[in-house]
Design a protein around this motif. Structure first.
Motif, PDB file in Angstrom:
ATOM      1  N   PHE A 159      50.170 -16.805 -21.347  1.00  0.00           N
ATOM      2  CA  PHE A 159      51.147 -17.163 -20.319  1.00  0.00           C
ATOM      3  C   PHE A 159      50.659 -16.689 -18.960  1.00  0.00           C
ATOM      4  O   PHE A 159      49.974 -15.658 -18.856  1.00  0.00           O
ATOM      5  CB  PHE A 159      52.486 -16.450 -20.570  1.00  0.00           C
ATOM      6  CG  PHE A 159      53.291 -17.041 -21.679  1.00  0.00           C
ATOM      7  CD1 PHE A 159      54.089 -18.152 -21.455  1.00  0.00           C
ATOM      8  CD2 PHE A 159      53.263 -16.479 -22.946  1.00  0.00           C
ATOM      9  CE1 PHE A 159      54.840 -18.689 -22.485  1.00  0.00           C
ATOM     10  CE2 PHE A 159      54.010 -17.009 -23.979  1.00  0.00           C
ATOM     11  CZ  PHE A 159      54.804 -18.117 -23.746  1.00  0.00           C
ATOM     12  N   GLU A 160      51.076 -17.394 -17.933  1.00  0.00           N
ATOM     13  CA  GLU A 160      50.980 -16.844 -16.578  1.00  0.00           C
ATOM     14  C   GLU A 160      52.022 -15.721 -16.524  1.00  0.00           C
ATOM     15  O   GLU A 160      53.114 -15.864 -17.084  1.00  0.00           O
ATOM     16  CB  GLU A 160      51.364 -17.952 -15.610  1.00  0.00           C
ATOM     17  CG  GLU A 160      50.802 -17.807 -14.224  1.00  0.00           C
ATOM     18  CD  GLU A 160      51.220 -18.984 -13.366  1.00  0.00           C
ATOM     19  OE1 GLU A 160      52.023 -18.755 -12.464  1.00  0.00           O
ATOM     20  OE2 GLU A 160      50.756 -20.105 -13.642  1.00  0.00           O
ATOM     21  N   THR A 161      51.689 -14.597 -15.879  1.00  0.00           N
ATOM     22  CA  THR A 161      52.643 -13.481 -15.866  1.00  0.00           C
ATOM     23  C   THR A 161      52.938 -13.040 -14.432  1.00  0.00           C
ATOM     24  O   THR A 161      52.161 -13.296 -13.510  1.00  0.00           O
ATOM     25  CB  THR A 161      52.097 -12.274 -16.654  1.00  0.00           C
ATOM     26  OG1 THR A 161      50.833 -11.904 -16.102  1.00  0.00           O
ATOM     27  CG2 THR A 161      51.971 -12.561 -18.132  1.00  0.00           C
ATOM     28  N   SER A 162      54.076 -12.353 -14.294  1.00  0.00           N
ATOM     29  CA  SER A 162      54.426 -11.798 -12.981  1.00  0.00           C
ATOM     30  C   SER A 162      55.122 -10.463 -13.185  1.00  0.00           C
ATOM     31  O   SER A 162      55.644 -10.175 -14.276  1.00  0.00           O
ATOM     32  CB  SER A 162      55.339 -12.758 -12.204  1.00  0.00           C
ATOM     33  OG  SER A 162      56.608 -12.796 -12.791  1.00  0.00           O
ATOM     34  N   VAL A 163      55.112  -9.674 -12.148  1.00  0.00           N
ATOM     35  CA  VAL A 163      55.882  -8.430 -12.187  1.00  0.00           C
ATOM     36  C   VAL A 163      56.565  -8.237 -10.840  1.00  0.00           C
ATOM     37  O   VAL A 163      55.989  -8.534  -9.788  1.00  0.00           O
ATOM     38  CB  VAL A 163      54.994  -7.215 -12.564  1.00  0.00           C
ATOM     39  CG1 VAL A 163      53.939  -6.910 -11.529  1.00  0.00           C
ATOM     40  CG2 VAL A 163      55.833  -5.968 -12.819  1.00  0.00           C
ATOM     41  N   MET A 164      57.813  -7.812 -10.895  1.00  0.00           N
ATOM     42  CA  MET A 164      58.550  -7.453  -9.689  1.00  0.00           C
ATOM     43  C   MET A 164      58.686  -5.933  -9.683  1.00  0.00           C
ATOM     44  O   MET A 164      59.355  -5.375 -10.545  1.00  0.00           O
ATOM     45  CB  MET A 164      59.938  -8.113  -9.722  1.00  0.00           C
ATOM     46  CG  MET A 164      60.918  -7.535  -8.719  1.00  0.00           C
ATOM     47  SD  MET A 164      60.420  -7.764  -7.018  1.00  0.00           S
ATOM     48  CE  MET A 164      60.954  -9.445  -6.748  1.00  0.00           C
ATOM     49  N   PHE A 165      58.009  -5.287  -8.764  1.00  0.00           N
ATOM     50  CA  PHE A 165      58.172  -3.844  -8.610  1.00  0.00           C
ATOM     51  C   PHE A 165      59.295  -3.649  -7.591  1.00  0.00           C
ATOM     52  O   PHE A 165      59.073  -3.739  -6.384  1.00  0.00           O
ATOM     53  CB  PHE A 165      56.892  -3.196  -8.109  1.00  0.00           C
ATOM     54  CG  PHE A 165      55.765  -3.216  -9.114  1.00  0.00           C
ATOM     55  CD1 PHE A 165      55.948  -2.765 -10.413  1.00  0.00           C
ATOM     56  CD2 PHE A 165      54.495  -3.662  -8.751  1.00  0.00           C
ATOM     57  CE1 PHE A 165      54.908  -2.767 -11.337  1.00  0.00           C
ATOM     58  CE2 PHE A 165      53.445  -3.670  -9.651  1.00  0.00           C
ATOM     59  CZ  PHE A 165      53.651  -3.226 -10.952  1.00  0.00           C
ATOM     60  N   GLY A 166      60.481  -3.406  -8.091  1.00  0.00           N
ATOM     61  CA  GLY A 166      61.539  -3.232  -7.116  1.00  0.00           C
ATOM     62  C   GLY A 166      62.915  -3.230  -7.753  1.00  0.00           C
ATOM     63  O   GLY A 166      63.077  -3.694  -8.874  1.00  0.00           O
ATOM     64  N   PRO A 167      63.881  -2.703  -7.038  1.00  0.00           N
ATOM     65  CA  PRO A 167      63.656  -2.092  -5.733  1.00  0.00           C
ATOM     66  C   PRO A 167      62.974  -0.731  -5.879  1.00  0.00           C
ATOM     67  O   PRO A 167      63.373   0.079  -6.709  1.00  0.00           O
ATOM     68  CB  PRO A 167      65.077  -1.907  -5.184  1.00  0.00           C
ATOM     69  CG  PRO A 167      65.936  -1.798  -6.410  1.00  0.00           C
ATOM     70  CD  PRO A 167      65.286  -2.632  -7.466  1.00  0.00           C
ATOM     71  N   LEU A 168      61.941  -0.525  -5.083  1.00  0.00           N
ATOM     72  CA  LEU A 168      61.316   0.803  -5.074  1.00  0.00           C
ATOM     73  C   LEU A 168      62.361   1.797  -4.578  1.00  0.00           C
ATOM     74  O   LEU A 168      63.142   1.501  -3.676  1.00  0.00           O
ATOM     75  CB  LEU A 168      60.086   0.808  -4.174  1.00  0.00           C
ATOM     76  CG  LEU A 168      58.934  -0.086  -4.634  1.00  0.00           C
ATOM     77  CD1 LEU A 168      57.744   0.034  -3.672  1.00  0.00           C
ATOM     78  CD2 LEU A 168      58.482   0.251  -6.053  1.00  0.00           C
ATOM     79  N   LEU A 169      62.358   2.971  -5.186  1.00  0.00           N
ATOM     80  CA  LEU A 169      63.416   3.951  -4.920  1.00  0.00           C
ATOM     81  C   LEU A 169      62.903   4.994  -3.926  1.00  0.00           C
ATOM     82  O   LEU A 169      61.969   5.750  -4.244  1.00  0.00           O
ATOM     83  CB  LEU A 169      63.823   4.623  -6.235  1.00  0.00           C
ATOM     84  CG  LEU A 169      64.307   3.637  -7.308  1.00  0.00           C
ATOM     85  CD1 LEU A 169      64.367   4.299  -8.674  1.00  0.00           C
ATOM     86  CD2 LEU A 169      65.663   3.050  -6.921  1.00  0.00           C
ATOM     87  N   PRO A 170      63.483   5.031  -2.731  1.00  0.00           N
ATOM     88  CA  PRO A 170      62.995   5.973  -1.719  1.00  0.00           C
ATOM     89  C   PRO A 170      62.962   7.413  -2.248  1.00  0.00           C
ATOM     90  O   PRO A 170      63.918   7.880  -2.869  1.00  0.00           O
ATOM     91  CB  PRO A 170      64.018   5.818  -0.581  1.00  0.00           C
ATOM     92  CG  PRO A 170      64.551   4.439  -0.734  1.00  0.00           C
ATOM     93  CD  PRO A 170      64.573   4.176  -2.210  1.00  0.00           C
ATOM     94  N   GLY A 171      61.832   8.061  -2.023  1.00  0.00           N
ATOM     95  CA  GLY A 171      61.689   9.465  -2.433  1.00  0.00           C
ATOM     96  C   GLY A 171      61.467   9.643  -3.921  1.00  0.00           C
ATOM     97  O   GLY A 171      61.268  10.764  -4.399  1.00  0.00           O
ATOM     98  N   LEU A 172      61.493   8.546  -4.694  1.00  0.00           N
ATOM     99  CA  LEU A 172      61.341   8.662  -6.149  1.00  0.00           C
ATOM    100  C   LEU A 172      60.216   7.781  -6.691  1.00  0.00           C
ATOM    101  O   LEU A 172      59.463   8.205  -7.566  1.00  0.00           O
ATOM    102  CB  LEU A 172      62.657   8.290  -6.855  1.00  0.00           C
ATOM    103  CG  LEU A 172      63.857   9.181  -6.527  1.00  0.00           C
ATOM    104  CD1 LEU A 172      65.139   8.591  -7.120  1.00  0.00           C
ATOM    105  CD2 LEU A 172      63.643  10.603  -7.062  1.00  0.00           C
ATOM    106  N   SER A 173      60.133   6.544  -6.174  1.00  0.00           N
ATOM    107  CA  SER A 173      59.076   5.672  -6.708  1.00  0.00           C
ATOM    108  C   SER A 173      58.399   4.858  -5.607  1.00  0.00           C
ATOM    109  O   SER A 173      57.853   3.787  -5.879  1.00  0.00           O
ATOM    110  CB  SER A 173      59.641   4.737  -7.782  1.00  0.00           C
ATOM    111  OG  SER A 173      60.490   3.762  -7.217  1.00  0.00           O
ATOM    112  N   ASP A 174      58.446   5.356  -4.373  1.00  0.00           N
ATOM    113  CA  ASP A 174      57.875   4.558  -3.274  1.00  0.00           C
ATOM    114  C   ASP A 174      56.714   5.260  -2.568  1.00  0.00           C
ATOM    115  O   ASP A 174      56.309   4.837  -1.490  1.00  0.00           O
ATOM    116  CB  ASP A 174      58.970   4.203  -2.254  1.00  0.00           C
ATOM    117  CG  ASP A 174      59.485   5.432  -1.515  1.00  0.00           C
ATOM    118  OD1 ASP A 174      59.259   6.566  -1.991  1.00  0.00           O
ATOM    119  OD2 ASP A 174      60.096   5.259  -0.447  1.00  0.00           O
TER     120      ASP A 174
END
Ligand code: SF4
Length: 276
Positions: free
Chosen positions: A173-188
């Protein structure tokens, strides 16, 4: 599934909606058992009032397949995004299979399907979709399972979502990923963004998106409650990022710069986009 989930059976008049996220979007359920703290789909409660909090109810559109059949007599083939206001593969789909049956119909009629999910239940359907015009994507806000449990309490684990991408690639399959919402101070942070992109690179993901946390209606009370309980030192920062336009503009500029730098380092710039 959250034990307190209230399930109701409803009927819909239409199910295939025009959408800016593709040509169409399709939601077989109103409400989402995943109960993500930052979920923007909470706005649905304006149109479908419930006394239960978001995450604790789901309305099943029991006539979804029949309604889609009727609409497809006239709908021009295009890209259909699943799902825009719920997760089409949330736990109740295991019993109802509405999303799966709608996807089968769409494919029969020449539509392209763009999946974005936080559920490993999509693995059930991969074999049926193989070789057809389907892109499989997952959303990840963090690689830290402890944070995932806090922010997306009933969604699949980080590991299970990565497994979806692996299995989808194995089936071509063609694949995609959405990284979000990035969490300020935790995952950004620079390190977190590097780690996220590194995973996407390893898994040969075709399309990579990033999103920031957004001040959408009804989101702030649940975000603030979690911050107050677990990360009180971050509460003022989130408030400023969400509601002070100057701070927000600076924050987004910095975030974009970190994403671009990480994408450059991994030679992924042509696959990375942002929705901020
Ligand atoms: S999976 Fe998506 S629709 Fe469901 S609660 Fe989470 S953010 Fe909302």
């Amino acid at each position: 599934m959250a034990p307190e989930t209230v399930v109701r059976e409803t009927v819909c008049k239409t199910i295939l909606q025009r959408s800016g996220l593709g040509d169409y979007a399709l939601n077989c359920y109103t409400g989402c058992m995943h109960g993500c703290v930052y979920c923007y789909a909470r706005y649905m409660q304006r149109f479908h009032p419930h006394t239960e909090p978001w995450g604790n109810f789901v309305d099943v559109k029991v006539n979804a397949v029949e309604t889609l059949k009727r609409q497809l007599r006239r709908a021009k083939p295009g890209e259909v995004f699943l799902s825009s206001a719920c997760d089409g593969w949330q736990p109740i789909e295991a019993d109802w299979r509405l999303t799966r049956r709608c996807c089968e119909l769409l494919l029969e009629r020449g539509h392209r399907i763009n999946v974005l999910t936080k559920s490993a239940l999509i693995l059930r359907d991969l074999k049926h979709f193989a070789g057809q015009d389907v892109r499989i994507g997952v959303t990840l806000t963090t690689l830290d399972e402890r944070l995932r449990k806090l922010w997306e309490p009933h969604a699949a684990s980080v590991q299970d979502r990565l497994q979806v991408l692996t299995a989808a690639k194995q089936l071509d399959f063609e694949t995609s990923v959405m990284f979000g919402p990035l969490l300020p101070g935790l995952s950004d942070s620079r390190e977190e963004i590097n780690a996220l992109l590194q995973r996407a690179f390893q898994l040969k993901v075709d399309e990579i998106w990033f999103d920031a946390i957004n001040p959408r209606p009804r989101v702030w009370p649940s975000v603030a409650a979690l911050l107050r309980a677990k990360f009180p030192h971050l509460l003022p920062r989130y408030r400023r990022i969400l509601f002070d336009q100057r701070v927000r503009a600076e924050y987004l500029q910095g975030l974009r710069a970190r994403i671009e730098a990480a994408a450059d380092r991994l030679a992924l710039s042509d696959r990375v986009s942002t929705c901020m």
